[in-house]
Scaffold this motif. Structure first.
Motif, PDB file in Angstrom:
ATOM      1  N   GLY A 101      -7.757   0.744 -78.530  1.00 31.59           N
ATOM      2  CA  GLY A 101      -7.109  -0.164 -77.585  1.00 31.59           C
ATOM      3  C   GLY A 101      -6.506   0.576 -76.411  1.00 31.59           C
ATOM      4  N   ASN A 102      -5.939   1.761 -76.666  1.00 31.51           N
ATOM      5  CA  ASN A 102      -5.351   2.561 -75.597  1.00 31.51           C
ATOM      6  C   ASN A 102      -6.416   3.029 -74.617  1.00 31.51           C
ATOM      7  OD1 ASN A 102      -4.081   5.250 -74.426  1.00 31.51           O
ATOM      8  ND2 ASN A 102      -2.403   4.068 -75.292  1.00 31.51           N
ATOM      9  N   ILE A 103      -7.588   3.355 -75.118  1.00 28.01           N
ATOM     10  CA  ILE A 103      -8.680   3.846 -74.271  1.00 28.01           C
ATOM     11  C   ILE A 103      -9.372   2.700 -73.522  1.00 28.01           C
ATOM     12  CG2 ILE A 103     -10.973   4.934 -74.324  1.00 28.01           C
ATOM     13  CD1 ILE A 103      -9.950   6.555 -76.753  1.00 28.01           C
ATOM     14  N   CYS A 104      -9.600   1.598 -74.220  1.00 29.88           N
ATOM     15  CA  CYS A 104     -10.430   0.520 -73.670  1.00 29.88           C
ATOM     16  C   CYS A 104      -9.661  -0.544 -72.899  1.00 29.88           C
ATOM     17  CB  CYS A 104     -11.207  -0.157 -74.795  1.00 29.88           C
ATOM     18  SG  CYS A 104     -12.391   0.927 -75.628  1.00 29.88           S
ATOM     19  N   ALA A 105      -8.338  -0.445 -72.865  1.00 25.97           N
ATOM     20  CA  ALA A 105      -7.551  -1.439 -72.124  1.00 25.97           C
ATOM     21  C   ALA A 105      -8.055  -1.527 -70.689  1.00 25.97           C
ATOM     22  CB  ALA A 105      -6.070  -1.062 -72.150  1.00 25.97           C
ATOM     23  N   PRO A 106      -8.319  -2.722 -70.196  1.00 34.58           N
ATOM     24  CA  PRO A 106      -8.856  -2.860 -68.829  1.00 34.58           C
ATOM     25  C   PRO A 106      -7.819  -2.515 -67.768  1.00 34.58           C
ATOM     26  CG  PRO A 106      -8.335  -5.007 -69.758  1.00 34.58           C
ATOM     27  CD  PRO A 106      -8.128  -4.022 -70.858  1.00 34.58           C
ATOM     28  N   GLY A 107      -8.312  -2.161 -66.583  1.00 30.91           N
ATOM     29  CA  GLY A 107      -7.411  -1.881 -65.467  1.00 30.91           C
ATOM     30  C   GLY A 107      -6.764  -0.520 -65.565  1.00 30.91           C
ATOM     31  N   HIS A 108      -5.467  -0.481 -65.373  1.00 32.22           N
ATOM     32  CA  HIS A 108      -4.696   0.761 -65.326  1.00 32.22           C
ATOM     33  C   HIS A 108      -4.905   1.577 -66.605  1.00 32.22           C
ATOM     34  CE1 HIS A 108      -1.386   2.387 -62.749  1.00 32.22           C
ATOM     35  NE2 HIS A 108      -1.236   3.166 -63.803  1.00 32.22           N
ATOM     36  N   LYS A 109      -5.224   2.861 -66.452  1.00 33.70           N
ATOM     37  CA  LYS A 109      -5.474   3.709 -67.617  1.00 33.70           C
ATOM     38  C   LYS A 109      -4.183   3.994 -68.372  1.00 33.70           C
ATOM     39  CE  LYS A 109      -9.829   3.979 -66.760  1.00 33.70           C
ATOM     40  NZ  LYS A 109     -10.728   3.096 -67.535  1.00 33.70           N
ATOM     41  N   ARG A 110      -4.272   3.966 -69.703  1.00 35.54           N
ATOM     42  CA  ARG A 110      -3.116   4.184 -70.550  1.00 35.54           C
ATOM     43  C   ARG A 110      -2.881   5.680 -70.794  1.00 35.54           C
ATOM     44  NH1 ARG A 110      -3.372  -0.884 -69.253  1.00 35.54           N
ATOM     45  NH2 ARG A 110      -2.594  -2.429 -70.711  1.00 35.54           N
ATOM     46  N   THR A 111      -1.857   5.965 -71.569  1.00 35.77           N
ATOM     47  CA  THR A 111      -1.318   7.320 -71.696  1.00 35.77           C
ATOM     48  C   THR A 111      -2.294   8.340 -72.281  1.00 35.77           C
ATOM     49  OG1 THR A 111       0.882   6.356 -71.947  1.00 35.77           O
ATOM     50  CG2 THR A 111       0.628   8.647 -72.635  1.00 35.77           C
ATOM     51  N   LEU A 112      -3.128   7.938 -73.227  1.00 34.30           N
ATOM     52  CA  LEU A 112      -4.018   8.900 -73.884  1.00 34.30           C
ATOM     53  C   LEU A 112      -5.200   9.322 -73.017  1.00 34.30           C
ATOM     54  CD1 LEU A 112      -4.356   7.700 -77.607  1.00 34.30           C
ATOM     55  CD2 LEU A 112      -3.148   9.714 -76.742  1.00 34.30           C
ATOM     56  N   ASN A 138     -17.114   9.342 -67.888  1.00 28.75           N
ATOM     57  CA  ASN A 138     -18.047   8.337 -67.367  1.00 28.75           C
ATOM     58  C   ASN A 138     -17.709   6.916 -67.816  1.00 28.75           C
ATOM     59  OD1 ASN A 138     -19.401  10.525 -66.314  1.00 28.75           O
ATOM     60  ND2 ASN A 138     -21.006  10.540 -67.876  1.00 28.75           N
ATOM     61  N   PHE A 139     -16.695   6.786 -68.668  1.00 23.49           N
ATOM     62  CA  PHE A 139     -16.419   5.490 -69.287  1.00 23.49           C
ATOM     63  C   PHE A 139     -15.810   4.495 -68.304  1.00 23.49           C
ATOM     64  CE2 PHE A 139     -13.377   2.759 -71.679  1.00 23.49           C
ATOM     65  CZ  PHE A 139     -14.320   1.993 -72.351  1.00 23.49           C
ATOM     66  N   LYS A 140     -16.440   3.328 -68.224  1.00 26.49           N
ATOM     67  CA  LYS A 140     -15.906   2.222 -67.422  1.00 26.49           C
ATOM     68  C   LYS A 140     -15.525   1.054 -68.340  1.00 26.49           C
ATOM     69  CE  LYS A 140     -16.686   4.106 -63.317  1.00 26.49           C
ATOM     70  NZ  LYS A 140     -17.133   5.432 -63.788  1.00 26.49           N
ATOM     71  N   LYS A 141     -16.453   0.695 -69.215  1.00 28.46           N
ATOM     72  CA  LYS A 141     -16.196  -0.338 -70.215  1.00 28.46           C
ATOM     73  C   LYS A 141     -17.218  -0.170 -71.337  1.00 28.46           C
ATOM     74  CE  LYS A 141     -19.079  -3.911 -68.074  1.00 28.46           C
ATOM     75  NZ  LYS A 141     -19.150  -5.320 -67.623  1.00 28.46           N
ATOM     76  N   VAL A 142     -16.955  -0.810 -72.461  1.00 32.31           N
ATOM     77  CA  VAL A 142     -17.878  -0.726 -73.595  1.00 32.31           C
ATOM     78  C   VAL A 142     -19.191  -1.408 -73.196  1.00 32.31           C
ATOM     79  CG1 VAL A 142     -18.273  -1.377 -76.003  1.00 32.31           C
ATOM     80  CG2 VAL A 142     -15.970  -0.747 -75.241  1.00 32.31           C
ATOM     81  N   PRO A 143     -20.341  -0.740 -73.390  1.00 30.85           N
ATOM     82  CA  PRO A 143     -21.625  -1.345 -73.013  1.00 30.85           C
ATOM     83  C   PRO A 143     -21.855  -2.686 -73.719  1.00 30.85           C
ATOM     84  CG  PRO A 143     -21.895   0.983 -73.572  1.00 30.85           C
ATOM     85  CD  PRO A 143     -20.502   0.615 -73.955  1.00 30.85           C
ATOM     86  N   GLU A 144     -22.520  -3.589 -73.022  1.00 30.67           N
ATOM     87  CA  GLU A 144     -22.812  -4.921 -73.559  1.00 30.67           C
ATOM     88  C   GLU A 144     -23.556  -4.814 -74.891  1.00 30.67           C
ATOM     89  OE1 GLU A 144     -22.307  -8.968 -73.243  1.00 30.67           O
ATOM     90  OE2 GLU A 144     -21.756  -7.552 -71.671  1.00 30.67           O
TER      91      GLU A 144
END
Length: 264
Positions: A101-112, A138-144
């Motif tokens: 959840g910390n990595i994949c949260a949309p928008g502003h990047k979280r602490t980790l 390279n991560f933007k979002k989880v691939p479909e």
């Protein structure tokens, strides 16, 4: 009426994702103000809640809570990961919030994100028929159609490790960002260096890092001025068209200078 689905394992999670249109995967939901119409949580899925230590890296399931990872201990985690975990929210939130959840949260990047970026962590995604491994840079979002199943964290042994979080405590705003700096030395020279920033956007410049390899130590005042100029030029290029406050920008420059001053 909102639907909350459950899955016993990763295979069932992937099946539900394909079978249910509009389904969204969530973790501990600590940063979600309102649940989407259809959700399925990774919490309770055992094969996504495992931490496995290998010789050169740590495999961390996305459903591992921040507390679980923190409990691995300072001697068994990269120092910047241990420090980053300790400054996220409070123990109650860390008991629920997940690494995924910390990595994949949309928008502003979280602490980790910044420490994982500095370590050049890799993300493992699976669908019903395929596995993809992607550098976190390279991560933007989880691939479909895919599910995040592992975060592969290199166990790097650095001579100098610096982590800082800026912005208000216990909340994410436009002033929030994290900074990570790693340096390894050999024969009085820089043998490896990694500098990362994450917040309104991410910054990590391989060309900048490569330019510093072999630099003789200790650094002189002139060395630091030259390096700082390179850092600011690279960062300004990356920040073009990005929404970043002058306060956060200056904090990043100050942290860079402070980090290189530790090598004098």
């Amino acid at each position: 009426m909102k639907s909350i689905l459950l899955a016993k394992n990763t295979s069932e999670l992937i099946y539900q994702l394909k079978a249910t249109q509009g389904l969204q995967i969530v973790g501990g939901c600590t940063s979600i103000e309102e649940l989407p119409e259809k959700t399925i949580s990774t919490i309770g899925i055992k094969d996504l809640s495992v931490i496995t230590r290998h010789e050169r890296f740590l495999n961390v399931g996305p459903a591992v809570t921040l507390t679980q990872l923190l409990n691995v201990g300072q001697n068994h985690l990269p120092q910047i990961i241990f420090e980053a975990l300790g400054c996220i929210a409070n123990p109650m939130i860390r008991n629920m919030a997940t690494v995924g959840g910390n990595i994949c949260a949309p928008g502003h990047k979280r602490t980790l994100f910044a420490p994982l970026l500095a370590l050049e962590a890799r993300l493992v995604f699976k669908s019903q028929s395929e596995t993809k491994i992607e550098p976190i840079q390279n991560f933007k979002k989880v691939p479909e159609g895919f599910v995040l199943t592992n975060i592969r964290i290199p166990l790097v042994d650095s001579n100098l490790s610096i982590f800082r979080r800026v912005g208000p405590e216990n909340s994410i705003t436009e002033l929030s960002a994290s900074f990570a700096f790693l340096v390894s030395t050999e024969k009085n020279a820089i043998s490896d260096v990694s500098l990362a920033f994450a917040g309104p956007f991410i910054f990590k410049s391989k060309s900048l890092e490569n330019a510093l390899l072999g630099h003789k130590l200790p650094l002189t005042h002139k060395d630091i001025e030259n390096i700082q100029e390179q850092v600011e030029q690279e960062f300004q290029k990356a920040a073009t068209d990005q929404m970043i406050s002058d306060v956060v920008r200056q904090q990043f420059f100050n942290l860079c200078r402070y980090s290189f001053e530790q090598l004098t």
